[in-house]
Scaffold this motif. Structure first.
Motif, mmCIF file in Angstrom:
data_model
loop_
_atom_site.group_PDB
_atom_site.id
_atom_site.type_symbol
_atom_site.label_atom_id
_atom_site.label_comp_id
_atom_site.label_asym_id
_atom_site.label_seq_id
_atom_site.Cartn_x
_atom_site.Cartn_y
_atom_site.Cartn_z
ATOM 1 N N UNK A 56 13.513 -2.667 -5.824
ATOM 2 C CA UNK A 56 12.779 -1.398 -5.835
ATOM 3 C C UNK A 56 11.582 -1.541 -4.916
ATOM 4 N N UNK A 57 11.221 -0.455 -4.252
ATOM 5 C CA UNK A 57 10.034 -0.468 -3.403
ATOM 6 C C UNK A 57 8.931 0.431 -3.954
ATOM 7 N N UNK A 58 9.177 1.098 -5.070
ATOM 8 C CA UNK A 58 8.154 1.893 -5.750
ATOM 9 C C UNK A 58 7.821 1.190 -7.056
ATOM 10 N N UNK A 97 7.211 -11.523 -5.809
ATOM 11 C CA UNK A 97 5.896 -11.505 -6.451
ATOM 12 C C UNK A 97 6.151 -11.175 -7.908
ATOM 13 N N UNK A 98 5.707 -12.047 -8.806
ATOM 14 C CA UNK A 98 6.051 -11.886 -10.222
ATOM 15 C C UNK A 98 5.529 -10.562 -10.784
ATOM 16 N N UNK A 99 4.250 -10.265 -10.530
ATOM 17 C CA UNK A 99 3.639 -9.019 -10.993
ATOM 18 C C UNK A 99 2.746 -8.496 -9.880
ATOM 19 N N UNK A 100 3.026 -7.308 -9.422
ATOM 20 C CA UNK A 100 2.319 -6.802 -8.243
ATOM 21 C C UNK A 100 0.962 -6.203 -8.611
ATOM 22 N N UNK A 101 0.068 -6.216 -7.622
ATOM 23 C CA UNK A 101 -1.188 -5.470 -7.689
ATOM 24 C C UNK A 101 -1.230 -4.529 -6.497
ATOM 25 N N UNK A 102 -2.250 -3.681 -6.451
ATOM 26 C CA UNK A 102 -2.378 -2.722 -5.340
ATOM 27 C C UNK A 102 -2.495 -3.437 -3.991
ATOM 28 N N UNK A 103 -2.937 -4.692 -4.025
ATOM 29 C CA UNK A 103 -3.101 -5.444 -2.777
ATOM 30 C C UNK A 103 -1.768 -5.932 -2.207
ATOM 31 N N UNK A 104 -0.681 -5.761 -2.961
ATOM 32 C CA UNK A 104 0.645 -6.136 -2.463
ATOM 33 C C UNK A 104 1.365 -4.975 -1.780
ATOM 34 N N UNK A 105 0.749 -3.816 -1.746
ATOM 35 C CA UNK A 105 1.372 -2.663 -1.089
ATOM 36 C C UNK A 105 1.328 -2.826 0.428
ATOM 37 N N UNK A 106 2.315 -2.240 1.103
ATOM 38 C CA UNK A 106 2.322 -2.284 2.564
ATOM 39 C C UNK A 106 3.695 -2.613 3.108
ATOM 40 N N UNK A 107 3.722 -2.988 4.393
ATOM 41 C CA UNK A 107 4.973 -3.244 5.098
ATOM 42 C C UNK A 107 5.234 -4.744 5.205
ATOM 43 N N UNK A 108 6.430 -5.151 4.804
ATOM 44 C CA UNK A 108 6.876 -6.534 4.896
ATOM 45 C C UNK A 108 7.925 -6.620 6.003
ATOM 46 N N UNK A 125 8.813 -1.044 3.369
ATOM 47 C CA UNK A 125 7.480 -0.637 2.926
ATOM 48 C C UNK A 125 7.466 -0.534 1.412
ATOM 49 N N UNK A 126 6.478 -1.202 0.816
ATOM 50 C CA UNK A 126 6.350 -1.265 -0.640
ATOM 51 C C UNK A 126 5.160 -0.402 -1.066
ATOM 52 N N UNK A 127 5.412 0.475 -2.020
ATOM 53 C CA UNK A 127 4.380 1.367 -2.554
ATOM 54 C C UNK A 127 4.032 0.904 -3.968
ATOM 55 N N UNK A 128 2.765 0.540 -4.182
ATOM 56 C CA UNK A 128 2.321 0.094 -5.504
ATOM 57 C C UNK A 128 1.406 1.176 -6.091
ATOM 58 N N UNK A 129 1.791 1.712 -7.234
ATOM 59 C CA UNK A 129 1.009 2.763 -7.873
ATOM 60 C C UNK A 129 0.145 2.188 -8.986
#
Length: 276
Positions: A56-58, A97-108, A125-129
């Motif tokens: 998932x990317x959302x 990444x085991x548990x994402x934060x807002x700082x993990x959002x962006x393009x890989x 592109x990963x969107x972290x809400x």
């Protein structure tokens, strides 16, 4: 399993591509029979190409994990790297990444390299809400002079998805505004108080952030006597109380109209006993 691919002593494949990688066999036949097949392998080298898959990317901050897989078609075997914000974050085909934060959002970006060159970049592109948090500020943080100074209050929300703002005044439930800047304009004493801003999105409501508006204005006074009727000389006393609406708090001075000047200080003047 393609079956016959040619006849005659020579088979030419030109130009070769990766789909030609296989084992080819030659069989010779005459009127007396057929030979045993003789095999030869054709190996084709090519620059890698990559495709990316993601569970998932959302994602939701503090709840979800990130799982990216870089699938590589390459011969010979390639080296693989994941890039994020111009830095290499992994040298394996999977990045987690085991548990994402807002700082993990962006393009890989995934890149694969072999002896023939480097692949085109594969990107995801990963969107972290996350729920909102707010900060507030004042255009004039100090005390304001009534009738002269102006003030506007600004609320900034860090939020994904976007949040709806709400300005309120402490002690009042109603919403004053739903936009970032609350423009009070020229202040009066009735504008003084604590203002709060909250932000709401689909993931929750922020903690309120507060900012104080302090208004200064000159005093206006009211005076009350302890006795509304005439007093008996040398027998009765009277207390006069002065109250003031003012900010900053005032000092009190009592003077007599007969020209005697100052007769007391403080909000209460007691005359005991009274005389003419």
């Amino acid at each position: 399993g393609q079956g016959e691919v040619g006849r005659g002593p020579v088979l030419t494949i030109s130009p070769v591509d990766r789909t030609d990688i296989d084992t080819y066999s030659c069989i010779a036949s005459n009127s007396l029979g057929s030979s045993q097949p003789r095999a030869v392998d054709v190996d084709v080298h090519f620059v890698p190409n990559v495709t990316i898959s993601a569970a998932s990317t959302l994602l939701v901050e503090g709840r979800d994990g990130l799982d990216l897989d870089c699938r590589v078609d390459s011969n010979p075997e390639p080296s693989v790297k994941w890039m994020y914000k111009d830095a290499e974050v992994s040298s394996t085909r999977e990045y987690t990444v085991a548990t994402v934060s807002r700082h993990d959002a962006g393009t890989y970006t995934c890149l694969a390299t072999n002896s023939l060159g480097e692949s085109m970049a594969g990107q995801v592109t990963v969107d972290v809400q996350f729920p909102p948090n707010v900060t507030v500020s004042s255009s004039s943080p100090g005390p304001l002079l009534e009738g002269r100074d102006t003030v506007s209050l600004t609320c900034k929300a860090d939020s994904n998805p976007a949040a709806e703002l709400a300005w309120r005044r402490e002690g009042q439930g109603r919403v004053l505004a739903n936009f970032p800047t609350l423009d009070i304009g020229v202040v009066s004493r009735t504008d003084a108080g604590t203002y709060t801003c909250t932000a709401t999105n689909t993931l929750g409501v922020s903690q309120p952030a507060t900012v104080d508006v302090v208004t200064h204005f000159p005093p206006n006074v009211t005076v009350v006597s302890s006795s509304a009727s005439p007093l008996v000389e040398d027998q009765e006393s009277v207390t006069l109380t002065c109250s003031a609406d003012a900010n900053p708090p005032p000092t009190f001075l009592w003077v007599r109209k007969n020209g005697q000047g100052e007769v007391g200080r403080g909000p209460v003047l007691t005359i005991s006993p009274v005389d003419r």
